[in-house]
Write an enzyme that holds these catalytic residues in place. Structure first.
Site, PDB file in Angstrom:
ATOM      1  N   HIS A   1      -9.117  -4.350  16.671  1.00  0.00           N
ATOM      2  CA  HIS A   1      -8.980  -2.951  16.232  1.00  0.00           C
ATOM      3  C   HIS A   1     -10.286  -2.580  15.525  1.00  0.00           C
ATOM      4  O   HIS A   1     -10.397  -2.616  14.303  1.00  0.00           O
ATOM      5  CB  HIS A   1      -7.791  -2.774  15.288  1.00  0.00           C
ATOM      6  CG  HIS A   1      -7.800  -1.418  14.637  1.00  0.00           C
ATOM      7  ND1 HIS A   1      -7.573  -0.264  15.333  1.00  0.00           N
ATOM      8  CD2 HIS A   1      -8.069  -1.033  13.368  1.00  0.00           C
ATOM      9  CE1 HIS A   1      -7.690   0.774  14.519  1.00  0.00           C
ATOM     10  NE2 HIS A   1      -7.991   0.330  13.324  1.00  0.00           N
TER      11      HIS A   1
ATOM     12  N   ASP B   1      -4.424   3.076  18.616  1.00  0.00           N
ATOM     13  CA  ASP B   1      -5.434   3.194  19.674  1.00  0.00           C
ATOM     14  C   ASP B   1      -4.748   3.410  21.027  1.00  0.00           C
ATOM     15  O   ASP B   1      -5.181   4.218  21.846  1.00  0.00           O
ATOM     16  CB  ASP B   1      -6.300   1.932  19.706  1.00  0.00           C
ATOM     17  CG  ASP B   1      -6.850   1.599  18.334  1.00  0.00           C
ATOM     18  OD1 ASP B   1      -7.605   2.409  17.783  1.00  0.00           O
ATOM     19  OD2 ASP B   1      -6.494   0.538  17.785  1.00  0.00           O
TER      20      ASP B   1
ATOM     21  N   GLY C   1       1.192   5.030   3.675  1.00  0.00           N
ATOM     22  CA  GLY C   1       2.488   4.731   3.050  1.00  0.00           C
ATOM     23  C   GLY C   1       3.315   5.980   2.859  1.00  0.00           C
ATOM     24  O   GLY C   1       4.524   5.996   3.130  1.00  0.00           O
TER      25      GLY C   1
ATOM     26  N   GLN D   1      -2.045   6.871   1.621  1.00  0.00           N
ATOM     27  CA  GLN D   1      -1.692   8.022   2.479  1.00  0.00           C
ATOM     28  C   GLN D   1      -0.865   7.598   3.692  1.00  0.00           C
ATOM     29  O   GLN D   1       0.045   8.325   4.100  1.00  0.00           O
ATOM     30  CB  GLN D   1      -2.906   8.865   2.841  1.00  0.00           C
ATOM     31  CG  GLN D   1      -4.066   8.123   3.462  1.00  0.00           C
ATOM     32  CD  GLN D   1      -4.906   9.050   4.343  1.00  0.00           C
ATOM     33  OE1 GLN D   1      -4.656  10.248   4.417  1.00  0.00           O
ATOM     34  NE2 GLN D   1      -5.898   8.486   5.017  1.00  0.00           N
TER      35      GLN D   1
ATOM     36  N   ARG E   1     -13.929  -0.917   2.775  1.00  0.00           N
ATOM     37  CA  ARG E   1     -15.359  -1.217   2.612  1.00  0.00           C
ATOM     38  C   ARG E   1     -15.983  -0.094   1.798  1.00  0.00           C
ATOM     39  O   ARG E   1     -15.789   1.081   2.114  1.00  0.00           O
ATOM     40  CB  ARG E   1     -16.002  -1.276   3.998  1.00  0.00           C
ATOM     41  CG  ARG E   1     -17.389  -1.820   3.977  1.00  0.00           C
ATOM     42  CD  ARG E   1     -17.894  -2.034   5.392  1.00  0.00           C
ATOM     43  NE  ARG E   1     -18.935  -3.018   5.416  1.00  0.00           N
ATOM     44  CZ  ARG E   1     -19.151  -3.843   6.419  1.00  0.00           C
ATOM     45  NH1 ARG E   1     -18.376  -3.789   7.478  1.00  0.00           N
ATOM     46  NH2 ARG E   1     -20.135  -4.708   6.378  1.00  0.00           N
TER      47      ARG E   1
ATOM     48  N   GLY F   1       0.839  -1.209   0.000  1.00  0.00           N
ATOM     49  CA  GLY F   1       0.000   0.000   0.000  1.00  0.00           C
ATOM     50  C   GLY F   1       0.865   1.247   0.000  1.00  0.00           C
ATOM     51  O   GLY F   1       0.497   2.288   0.540  1.00  0.00           O
TER      52      GLY F   1
ATOM     53  N   ALA G   1       1.635   3.473  -2.075  1.00  0.00           N
ATOM     54  CA  ALA G   1       1.198   4.727  -2.680  1.00  0.00           C
ATOM     55  C   ALA G   1       0.031   5.365  -1.917  1.00  0.00           C
ATOM     56  O   ALA G   1      -0.442   6.437  -2.292  1.00  0.00           O
ATOM     57  CB  ALA G   1       0.779   4.491  -4.127  1.00  0.00           C
TER      58      ALA G   1
HETATM   59  P1  NAX Z   1      -5.207   4.424   1.149  1.00  0.00           P
HETATM   60  O1  NAX Z   1      -6.451   4.034   0.428  1.00  0.00           O
HETATM   61  O2  NAX Z   1      -4.710   5.816   1.088  1.00  0.00           O
HETATM   62  O3  NAX Z   1      -4.008   3.489   0.633  1.00  0.00           O
HETATM   63  C1  NAX Z   1      -4.118   2.116   0.529  1.00  0.00           C
HETATM   64  C2  NAX Z   1      -3.179   1.692  -0.583  1.00  0.00           C
HETATM   65  O4  NAX Z   1      -3.131   0.271  -0.594  1.00  0.00           O
HETATM   66  C3  NAX Z   1      -3.619   2.129  -1.968  1.00  0.00           C
HETATM   67  O5  NAX Z   1      -2.551   2.836  -2.603  1.00  0.00           O
HETATM   68  C4  NAX Z   1      -3.942   0.829  -2.678  1.00  0.00           C
HETATM   69  O6  NAX Z   1      -3.615   0.875  -4.058  1.00  0.00           O
HETATM   70  C5  NAX Z   1      -3.033  -0.130  -1.923  1.00  0.00           C
HETATM   71  N1  NAX Z   1      -3.416  -1.536  -2.054  1.00  0.00           N
HETATM   72  C6  NAX Z   1      -4.665  -2.065  -2.106  1.00  0.00           C
HETATM   73  N2  NAX Z   1      -4.594  -3.386  -2.301  1.00  0.00           N
HETATM   74  C7  NAX Z   1      -3.281  -3.710  -2.345  1.00  0.00           C
HETATM   75  C8  NAX Z   1      -2.577  -4.919  -2.536  1.00  0.00           C
HETATM   76  N3  NAX Z   1      -3.237  -6.067  -2.741  1.00  0.00           N
HETATM   77  N4  NAX Z   1      -1.228  -4.894  -2.528  1.00  0.00           N
HETATM   78  C9  NAX Z   1      -0.578  -3.738  -2.356  1.00  0.00           C
HETATM   79  N5  NAX Z   1      -1.188  -2.545  -2.192  1.00  0.00           N
HETATM   80  C10 NAX Z   1      -2.518  -2.540  -2.181  1.00  0.00           C
HETATM   81  O7  NAX Z   1      -5.412   3.935   2.645  1.00  0.00           O
HETATM   82  P2  NAX Z   1      -4.601   4.371   3.958  1.00  0.00           P
HETATM   83  O8  NAX Z   1      -5.238   5.560   4.554  1.00  0.00           O
HETATM   84  O9  NAX Z   1      -3.154   4.413   3.639  1.00  0.00           O
HETATM   85  O10 NAX Z   1      -4.954   3.149   4.925  1.00  0.00           O
HETATM   86  C11 NAX Z   1      -4.460   1.864   4.675  1.00  0.00           C
HETATM   87  C12 NAX Z   1      -5.146   0.839   5.581  1.00  0.00           C
HETATM   88  O11 NAX Z   1      -4.853   1.115   6.948  1.00  0.00           O
HETATM   89  C13 NAX Z   1      -6.672   0.825   5.477  1.00  0.00           C
HETATM   90  O12 NAX Z   1      -7.101  -0.535   5.431  1.00  0.00           O
HETATM   91  C14 NAX Z   1      -7.105   1.466   6.784  1.00  0.00           C
HETATM   92  O13 NAX Z   1      -8.401   1.039   7.157  1.00  0.00           O
HETATM   93  C15 NAX Z   1      -6.045   0.956   7.704  1.00  0.00           C
HETATM   94  N6  NAX Z   1      -5.876   1.653   8.984  1.00  0.00           N
HETATM   95  C16 NAX Z   1      -5.560   0.902  10.064  1.00  0.00           C
HETATM   96  C17 NAX Z   1      -5.287   1.469  11.299  1.00  0.00           C
HETATM   97  C18 NAX Z   1      -4.921   0.615  12.470  1.00  0.00           C
HETATM   98  O14 NAX Z   1      -4.795   1.191  13.545  1.00  0.00           O
HETATM   99  N7  NAX Z   1      -4.732  -0.695  12.355  1.00  0.00           N
HETATM  100  C19 NAX Z   1      -5.398   2.933  11.497  1.00  0.00           C
HETATM  101  C20 NAX Z   1      -5.284   3.709  10.225  1.00  0.00           C
HETATM  102  C21 NAX Z   1      -6.004   3.100   9.042  1.00  0.00           C
HETATM  103  O15 NAX Z   1      -7.356   3.390   9.148  1.00  0.00           O
END
Ligand code: NAX
Length: 322
Positions: free
Chosen positions: A184, A156, A15, A13, A89, A9, A11
């Site tokens: 989470h 958290d 990342g 935010q 989702r 991921g 690319a």
């Molecule tokens: P973004 O949508 O900005 O970035 C996600 C990136 O992942 C995209 O660039 C997408 O192309 C890429 N991606 C999707 N499928 C992929 C795959 N199979 N292989 C490689 N890359 C892939 O999301 P962002 O804000 O960066 O959040 C990323 C994830 O973190 C989300 O699932 C979000 O829900 C989760 N979070 C988890 C948190 C935690 O505390 N555990 C808190 C922050 C965040 O909400």
């Protein structure tokens, strides 16, 4: 020694915030780093743009950055793997669809880690539903010890510390022994019942904990979205750095942090569920802090969040994805 770090991921935010901190040495200290970035094909161009910026930052510790759209190649030699990319989702998506879509990501990534990562690989799943995604990845990596697959509840945990520091009007550095239990998700259990201030127990007002502290921590992600128009990114990246650093370098003496890892039955949590516990990092492994006396509200909350984790696991199993 150079560390090989794979970030998925790349690319996105999180990342964008995470990669620059890793490259600066915030995660591993004065250790040179090779970054391997994984993205979906349509976002590889954007990830390459981030790689260009990483080069332009001229980080002395950054040895190389490579971008991949193939998991086998991206996890080659990985010692630390941060699994951030996930399927969000979207409107009209059922829970089963979400779990299936993410199993389609985390199953193959677990298999790629199994086959290509370094023997000492440590994995942090950030992408949601993080606990169950970690469970799926671990199930597809039979040759990697399950305890190397963890999920992030450190954000958290840090949110809890920040609220407590504000309430007590002290710096976060004076507080220790905050805990997040469970999933989470909105069923997580923020628990300041063991909190220490300057190493001494501190009594908090029960009504404030129940009515203000817990809801504020649980709903903080939504509050950030409302304020910023986008979900938490830099704070999530910072929490991921904290998680990995404490795993590799040990937690501060006398303190603990929160991380989700496969249960060995601690606190009655069914074995194998990826559940957040109070943990210490020592000698490169997490250990659950055992024997804590939990207040009734925390015990009840833990039971409820475990029910949710079991339901996620059972749904994934029923779909044949475990
Ligand atoms: P973004 O949508 O900005 O970035 C996600 C990136 O992942 C995209 O660039 C997408 O192309 C890429 N991606 C999707 N499928 C992929 C795959 N199979 N292989 C490689 N890359 C892939 O999301 P962002 O804000 O960066 O959040 C990323 C994830 O973190 C989300 O699932 C979000 O829900 C989760 N979070 C988890 C948190 C935690 O505390 N555990 C808190 C922050 C965040 O909400």
């Amino acid at each position: 020694m150079t560390a090989t770090v794979t970030v998925t991921g790349a690319a996105g935010q999180i990342g964008y915030a995470l990669l620059f901190r890793i490259a600066s040495g915030a995660m591993l200290g004065e250790v040179p780093v090779r970054l391997r970035l994984l993205e979906v094909p349509q976002a590889v161009g954007a990830a390459e743009g981030t790689a260009m910026e990483l080069a332009d930052a001229a980080f002395p510790l950054l040895e190389s950055v490579d971008v991949f759209d193939d998991a086998d190649a991206a996890f080659e030699g990985a010692q630390l793997a941060l699994l951030v990319g996930a399927r969000p989702r979207t409107a009209g998506m059922e829970r089963a669809d979400l779990l299936t879509a993410n199993a389609g990501i985390f199953g193959p990534q677990g298999r790629a880690i199994n086959d290509h990562a370094s023997d000492d690989v440590r994995v942090l799943v950030v992408g949601n539903p993080a606990n169950t995604n970690a469970l799926i990845a671990a199930a597809h990596a039979p040759d990697v010890p399950a305890e190397r697959f963890t999920a992030m509840t450190r954000l958290d945990h840090n949110r809890g510390l920040a609220q407590l520091a504000t309430r007590l009007d002290v710096g976060v550095d004076r507080l220790s022994r905050m805990t997040i239990w469970g999933n989470h998700s909105s069923t997580q259990v923020p628990d300041p019942s063991q909190l220490l201030l300057d190493g001494e127990p501190i009594a908090l007002d029960d009504a404030w904990v129940a009515e203000e502290f817990v809801p504020t921590v649980v709903n903080r992600g939504a509050a950030i979205i409302a304020a910023r128009g986008a979900s938490s990114a830099a704070s999530a990246a910072s929490a991921a750095i904290d998680h990995m650093r404490d795993w590799v370098e040990d937690t501060a003496p006398g303190d603990w942090v929160s991380a989700a890892l496969p249960s060995r039955g601690e606190y009655g949590v069914p074995e194998g569920l990826v559940c957040s516990f109070p943990v210490t990092g020592a000698d490169g492994a997490w250990r659950v802090v055992e024997g804590l006396e939990l207040p009734p509200a925390v015990r009840a909350g833990l039971a409820a969040t475990v029910v949710e984790l079991e339901a996620e696991r059972d749904a994934v199993r029923a779909l044949g994805l475990l």
